[in-house]
Design a protein around this motif. Sequence first.
Motif, PDB file in Angstrom:
ATOM      1  N   ALA A  33      -0.111  61.246  75.879  1.00  0.00           N
ATOM      2  CA  ALA A  33       0.373  61.570  77.229  1.00  0.00           C
ATOM      3  C   ALA A  33       0.002  60.466  78.213  1.00  0.00           C
ATOM      4  O   ALA A  33       0.801  60.082  79.077  1.00  0.00           O
ATOM      5  N   ARG A  34      -1.219  59.953  78.110  1.00  0.00           N
ATOM      6  CA  ARG A  34      -1.636  58.865  79.001  1.00  0.00           C
ATOM      7  C   ARG A  34      -0.940  57.561  78.627  1.00  0.00           C
ATOM      8  O   ARG A  34      -0.632  56.741  79.504  1.00  0.00           O
ATOM      9  N   ALA A  35      -0.689  57.368  77.340  1.00  0.00           N
ATOM     10  CA  ALA A  35      -0.045  56.132  76.901  1.00  0.00           C
ATOM     11  C   ALA A  35       1.362  56.012  77.468  1.00  0.00           C
ATOM     12  O   ALA A  35       1.766  54.938  77.938  1.00  0.00           O
ATOM     13  N   VAL A  36       2.130  57.109  77.449  1.00  0.00           N
ATOM     14  CA  VAL A  36       3.502  57.018  77.947  1.00  0.00           C
ATOM     15  C   VAL A  36       3.532  56.833  79.460  1.00  0.00           C
ATOM     16  O   VAL A  36       4.501  56.292  80.008  1.00  0.00           O
ATOM     17  N   GLU A  37       2.465  57.261  80.155  1.00  0.00           N
ATOM     18  CA  GLU A  37       2.391  57.030  81.598  1.00  0.00           C
ATOM     19  C   GLU A  37       2.245  55.546  81.916  1.00  0.00           C
ATOM     20  O   GLU A  37       2.581  55.114  83.025  1.00  0.00           O
ATOM     21  N   ALA A  38       1.739  54.783  80.950  1.00  0.00           N
ATOM     22  CA  ALA A  38       1.526  53.349  81.167  1.00  0.00           C
ATOM     23  C   ALA A  38       2.752  52.507  80.833  1.00  0.00           C
ATOM     24  O   ALA A  38       2.714  51.280  80.958  1.00  0.00           O
ATOM     25  N   LEU A  39       3.844  53.145  80.427  1.00  0.00           N
ATOM     26  CA  LEU A  39       5.036  52.416  80.023  1.00  0.00           C
ATOM     27  C   LEU A  39       5.839  51.941  81.231  1.00  0.00           C
ATOM     28  O   LEU A  39       5.729  52.500  82.322  1.00  0.00           O
ATOM     29  N   PRO A  40       6.672  50.914  81.030  1.00  0.00           N
ATOM     30  CA  PRO A  40       7.562  50.464  82.104  1.00  0.00           C
ATOM     31  C   PRO A  40       8.491  51.584  82.541  1.00  0.00           C
ATOM     32  O   PRO A  40       8.779  52.522  81.777  1.00  0.00           O
ATOM     33  N   ALA A  41       9.003  51.467  83.751  1.00  0.00           N
ATOM     34  CA  ALA A  41       9.853  52.523  84.315  1.00  0.00           C
ATOM     35  C   ALA A  41      11.093  52.781  83.466  1.00  0.00           C
ATOM     36  O   ALA A  41      11.574  53.904  83.367  1.00  0.00           O
ATOM     37  N   GLY A  42      11.602  51.740  82.835  1.00  0.00           N
ATOM     38  CA  GLY A  42      12.820  51.896  82.040  1.00  0.00           C
ATOM     39  C   GLY A  42      12.599  52.499  80.669  1.00  0.00           C
ATOM     40  O   GLY A  42      13.561  52.715  79.924  1.00  0.00           O
ATOM     41  N   GLY A  43      11.352  52.761  80.318  1.00  0.00           N
ATOM     42  CA  GLY A  43      11.067  53.335  79.004  1.00  0.00           C
ATOM     43  C   GLY A  43      11.114  52.297  77.908  1.00  0.00           C
ATOM     44  O   GLY A  43      10.991  51.086  78.157  1.00  0.00           O
ATOM     45  N   LEU A  44      11.329  52.758  76.694  1.00  0.00           N
ATOM     46  CA  LEU A  44      11.320  51.879  75.524  1.00  0.00           C
ATOM     47  C   LEU A  44      12.641  51.955  74.778  1.00  0.00           C
ATOM     48  O   LEU A  44      13.326  52.973  74.798  1.00  0.00           O
ATOM     49  N   SER A  45      12.951  50.863  74.083  1.00  0.00           N
ATOM     50  CA  SER A  45      14.094  50.871  73.184  1.00  0.00           C
ATOM     51  C   SER A  45      13.859  49.826  72.106  1.00  0.00           C
ATOM     52  O   SER A  45      13.034  48.919  72.260  1.00  0.00           O
ATOM     53  N   PHE A  46      14.568  49.962  71.001  1.00  0.00           N
ATOM     54  CA  PHE A  46      14.508  48.960  69.937  1.00  0.00           C
ATOM     55  C   PHE A  46      15.879  48.863  69.296  1.00  0.00           C
ATOM     56  O   PHE A  46      16.697  49.789  69.384  1.00  0.00           O
ATOM     57  N   PHE A  47      16.132  47.730  68.639  1.00  0.00           N
ATOM     58  CA  PHE A  47      17.427  47.533  67.991  1.00  0.00           C
ATOM     59  C   PHE A  47      17.273  47.648  66.491  1.00  0.00           C
ATOM     60  O   PHE A  47      16.381  47.045  65.897  1.00  0.00           O
ATOM     61  N   GLU A  48      18.148  48.430  65.896  1.00  0.00           N
ATOM     62  CA  GLU A  48      18.167  48.654  64.455  1.00  0.00           C
ATOM     63  C   GLU A  48      19.405  47.988  63.858  1.00  0.00           C
ATOM     64  O   GLU A  48      20.539  48.246  64.293  1.00  0.00           O
ATOM     65  N   SER A  49      19.195  47.103  62.870  1.00  0.00           N
ATOM     66  CA  SER A  49      20.326  46.429  62.224  1.00  0.00           C
ATOM     67  C   SER A  49      20.657  47.028  60.864  1.00  0.00           C
ATOM     68  O   SER A  49      21.605  46.594  60.214  1.00  0.00           O
ATOM     69  N   GLY A  50      19.880  48.025  60.421  1.00  0.00           N
ATOM     70  CA  GLY A  50      20.170  48.670  59.149  1.00  0.00           C
ATOM     71  C   GLY A  50      21.472  49.447  59.195  1.00  0.00           C
ATOM     72  O   GLY A  50      21.896  49.911  60.261  1.00  0.00           O
TER      73      GLY A  50
END
Length: 282
Positions: free
Chosen positions: A147-164
Motif C-alpha cells: 500500500a505504501r509502495a504504490v503511494e510512491a509511484l508516479p502520478a501516471g502509474g505503471l505500464s510495460f510492453f509485452e512482445s510475446g
Amino acid sequence: MITRFAPSPTGPLHLGHAFSALTGFDRARAAGGTFLLRMEDIDRARSKPDWERLIVEDLHWLGLDWPTPVRRQSDHLDDFEAALARLADAGLVYPCSCTRGDIRAALSAPQEGAPMVGPDGILYPGTCRGRPMASRREGDALRLDMARAVEALPAGGLSFFESGPEQCGSHRVTAESLVEGTGDIVLERRQTGEVAYHLAVVVDDALQGVTEVVRGVDLFAATPVQVLLGTLLGHNIPQYHHHRLIRDERGRRLAKRDDARSLRTYRAEGLTPSDIRAKVGL
C-alpha cells in the motif's frame, strides 16, 4: 537488444529450458544484440557446481554462446542488500515473523472468507504490517508494504510492453491490482536470509542492462510487481516476451525431475541440436 537466460543450477535442463534459451538467443541474434547467461544460484542449499557445468555444456551443445564471465547471484549478494536498504530507507519494508502455519491460521477464521491468491500464492493478511525495521529479530523475513509502495509511484502509474504472442501490447499496472492482487510480497526470506526471486531478478536485469526479458508465460503474472520494484529502485524497465510452455503428453509443464526429457538424455540417445529445435517447434 540484450536478452538473457537465467537458470537455477538445481538440476538438468529439459526441453522447456531449451525452448526458452533458444528463443532468447534467436531474438538477440536477429536484432544484432547480445544474449547473456546468468546463474540464479541464490538457493545455496540446492544449487550445485556440477549442475552449472552441465547447463553450460548443454547450452554450448545447442550452439549458444554468450559473454563471459557469467554472472552468478551468489557472487553479488551486496547488490541485493543495497536494493533492500534503499527500499527500507524509503519506509517501504517491514519485518515479518509469521510462518506459513501462522498465515494459514489467520486466513482460516470464518470472517476472513476465501483467501485471495496472487503470483506468490495466498496473499499475506498483513499481520506484521506496521512493525518498524528496528523491531526486526533474527529469523524474520522482510516484506514490501504494498500500500505504501504504490503511494510512491508516479502520478501516471505503471505500464510495460509485452512482445510475446499471447499478450502482445502495452499493459497498464494499477495500484488496486498490486494491493489486492499481489499483496505484501516477501523480499528476504525467513531463517535463510536469502533475497526473494522478485527482487533478485529485477536487480540483476538492471545491472546487466537487459532490455528484453524472455521467459515462460507462467511468469506473466509476476511482471507487474517486478515492474513496480524496478520503478521504485529507479531502473529502466525492460520489455517482456513471455513465450508458450513446453508440455508433456498429459499437458503438464515440464520439470527438472522429468529426466526423460532432459537434454543430457537426448544427447546420450544421439539427437542433434536440430532435433531439439524441431521437438520444441523452432
